[in-house]
Design an enzyme around this catalytic site. Structure first.
Site, PDB file in Angstrom:
ATOM      1  N   SER A 243       2.965  -5.061  -4.032  1.00 48.93           N
ATOM      2  CA  SER A 243       2.394  -5.191  -2.699  1.00 48.93           C
ATOM      3  C   SER A 243       2.059  -3.829  -2.131  1.00 48.93           C
ATOM      4  O   SER A 243       2.522  -2.799  -2.633  1.00 48.93           O
ATOM      5  CB  SER A 243       3.370  -5.916  -1.775  1.00 48.93           C
ATOM      6  N   LYS A 244       1.268  -3.855  -1.049  1.00 50.81           N
ATOM      7  CA  LYS A 244       0.854  -2.571  -0.503  1.00 50.81           C
ATOM      8  C   LYS A 244       2.047  -1.791   0.053  1.00 50.81           C
ATOM      9  O   LYS A 244       1.968  -0.589   0.232  1.00 50.81           O
ATOM     10  CB  LYS A 244      -0.241  -2.753   0.550  1.00 50.81           C
ATOM     11  N   ARG A 245       3.152  -2.484   0.283  1.00 49.07           N
ATOM     12  CA  ARG A 245       4.348  -1.791   0.752  1.00 49.07           C
ATOM     13  C   ARG A 245       4.939  -0.887  -0.334  1.00 49.07           C
ATOM     14  O   ARG A 245       5.751  -0.018  -0.030  1.00 49.07           O
ATOM     15  CB  ARG A 245       5.394  -2.800   1.208  1.00 49.07           C
ATOM     16  N   ASP A 246       4.540  -1.093  -1.568  1.00 45.38           N
ATOM     17  CA  ASP A 246       5.043  -0.224  -2.644  1.00 45.38           C
ATOM     18  C   ASP A 246       4.684   1.234  -2.385  1.00 45.38           C
ATOM     19  O   ASP A 246       5.387   2.140  -2.818  1.00 45.38           O
ATOM     20  CB  ASP A 246       4.464  -0.641  -4.005  1.00 45.38           C
ATOM     21  N   LYS A 247       3.588   1.460  -1.683  1.00 47.30           N
ATOM     22  CA  LYS A 247       3.178   2.847  -1.410  1.00 47.30           C
ATOM     23  C   LYS A 247       4.166   3.493  -0.447  1.00 47.30           C
ATOM     24  O   LYS A 247       4.620   4.612  -0.670  1.00 47.30           O
ATOM     25  CB  LYS A 247       1.777   2.885  -0.798  1.00 47.30           C
TER      26      LYS A 247
END
Ligand code: GLU
Length: 534
Positions: A243-247
């Site tokens: 997910s974009k939260r991985d960044k």
């Protein structure tokens, strides 16, 4: 006729998971000679943006996933944007109200939250139903419209997951028109899939539990439902959902490591380096905030490469669209016989829903990097030049300005040794301007007085060779340089450091020919001054 669709909500960038949904729909349509529809689901007025929609179109085009019906890039919104179809939805909403299958509901969000909390306390699932006693039958605020879901079980055959059944007691009466007058996703998706003649709905498993609701609506509207197939999700190798939260997770982790391991690094100093206030940084580190701008600022300050998540991240990192497409096709789908490198034509020929697994697909970054390298090595110059142009359009490396003959030259030097176009762009910087000297390499190869004598000797040998340099002229002096030192090749490393700034570069002969005599001698002089200055 087989007709599939990809129906993104324009609330952000196109995620690789979304790209895979698009790809499977595209492959299924193309394989069967059907049509692929693109529809922009922008009924969420607050979160949808025109930039996001344009970005999604650009990413799909970059991937080569062309659509037969849908938005026209660069043009005004057309009927493939849900926000342009309100009249159509209203017509069917009215129909359901008239037949008393849809009804007004008046609870405020706070009232709904209280009802939910009460149910939770009583350890029963909360389902909103028309016949429930606690329902408000009038209210002051704007009402929503809910759909009275039938009380019987809904069953369907999912082409990937098989038989799915949801009991009547599980249903609830979903909102179909929000208080802002817009239809909800559930309603618009059913109306559009029907009116657009979609035969197969292939979407991610996270929508599985929406399908019974949609089937209830199809039944109420008297329409035949399309066939459904729900695809496994895309997971990271550590079994978390990609997910974009991985960044932000990666940036947070790197910052925390830095604060722990480097005694000179404090919350204040790190915040200053990243151009943030210590409070904002602290809030971010304590996971109170997931701000993409803070993530980017920290990544820049820590020189951290964030994990690629969105299609455009992969494009900026120098992946070829064919390689990325090939790779994402294999997440959750297997063509059999352990085949891995597959062209678009092969993908189309081999694709089948039977090959899609039920369990989560894994996103193996190492494998993608390997695959990209394979694609680069097997691509001809014309393909790579096109890929470089598309990479250059979204990045800012000096290679962008290289004229075509020089680019061909660089491709010749780097093709075999790069995993991504960004690697070539980064490593070839010294062809476009004076290198930043890698001080470790300078110390290692030009650290002693003897080394410095060799450096002068190299300069002397090369200044004797007149311009323009070519392999015929340069081979003999380079041979001399290789054998200059007792340990064969040590002087070549000195020369390499002088021209490229570090200990790795493409073969010296090609490098020197491309740089030319003036630049080479100038850099030898620069290095000499640098080492003399100590
Ligand atoms: N707009 C929905 C999404 O982006 C589409 C889901 C569907 O394919 O029905 O998740």
């Amino acid at each position: 006729m087989i007709r599939t669709r990809f129906a993104p909500s324009p609330t952000g960038f196109l995620h690789v998971g979304g790209a895979r949904t698009a790809l499977f729909n595209w492959l299924f349509a193309r394989k069967h000679g059907g049509e692929f529809v693109l529809r922009i689901e922008d009924t969420d007025q607050v979160r949808s943006t025109a930039e996001s929609a344009a970005g999604i179109l650009a990413d799909l085009q970059w991937l080569g996933l062309d659509w037969d019906r849908g938005p026209v890039p660069g043009k005004e919104k057309n009927e493939y944007f849900q926000s342009m179809r309100l009249e159509i939805y209203n017509q069917y909403l009215d129909q359901l109200v008239k037949s008393d299958i849809a009804y007004e509901a008046y609870e405020t969000p706070a009232q709904l939250a209280a009802m939910r909390a009460k149910a939770e306390k009583e350890k029963r699932p909360f389902r909103y139903r028309r016949n429930m006693p606690s329902r408000a039958t009038s209210g002051q605020g704007p009402s929503v419209l809910r759909f009275e879901m039938p009380h019987e079980a809904v069953e369907f055959n999912d082409l990937i997951l098989g038989h799915i059944a949801v009991g009547g007691e599980e249903h609830d009466d979903i909102v179909i028109r929000k208080s802002d007058g817009f239809p909800t996703y559930h309603f618009a998706v059913v109306v559009d899939d029907h009116l657009m003649g979609i035969s197969h709905v292939l979407r991610a498993q996270e929508h599985l539990m929406n399908t019974p609701k949609h089937l209830g609506l199809y039944r109420a509207l008297g329409w035949q439902a399309p066939v459904h197939a729900h695809m496994p999700l895309v997971f990271n190798m550590d079994n978390t959902k990609m997910s974009k939260r991985d960044k932000s997770k990666a940036a947070r982790h790197a910052a925390q490591m830095m604060l722990k391991q480097d005694p000179t690094c404090t919350m204040e100093s790190l915040a200053t380096r990243a151009g943030l206030t210590p409070e904002a940084l602290a809030a971010f580190l304590h996971q109170k905030q997931d701000d993409p701008a803070i993530t980017q600022a920290l990544a820049a300050a820590l020189k951290l490469q964030l994990p690629e998540i969105d299609v455009q991240d992969f494009r900026r990192s120098g992946y070829l669209s064919d390689a990325l497409l090939n790779f994402i096709a294999l997440i959750g789908w297997a063509p059999g016989e352990n085949r891995e490198i597959l062209s678009r034509e092969e993908l189309k020929a081999l694709f089948s829903l039977e090959g899609i697994g039920k369990t989560n697909g894994r996103f193996d970054r190492k494998k993608l990097l390997w695959m990209n390298g394979e694609y680069i090595r097997h691509s001809d110059d014309a393909t790579l030049l096109r890929a470089m142009a598309s990479f250059g359009a979204v990045t800012d490396y000096p290679i962008k300005a290289a004229p075509e003959p020089m680019l061909r030259n660089l491709l010749g030097m780097y093709r075999e040794r790069m995993g991504t176009l960004a690697e070539m762009a980064e490593n070839s910087r010294f062809f476009f301007g004076p290198p930043d000297y890698d001080l470790k390499a300078v110390k290692k190869f030009v650290g002693s007085e003897t080394d410095r004598n060799y450096l002068r000797e190299i300069t002397r040998i090369l200044s004797a060779i007149p311009s323009p340099w070519n392999s015929e002229k340069l081979n003999p002096p380079l041979e001399t340089i290789i054998t200059l030192t007792e340990k064969r090749g040590a002087a070549s490393q000195i020369l390499r450091v002088a021209v490229s700034g570090g200990a790795v570069s493409p073969p010296l002969l090609d490098t020197l020919i491309l740089l030319g005599r003036d630049v080479t001698l100038q850099r030898l002089g620069n290095l000499e001054r640098l080492v003399q200055a100590g």
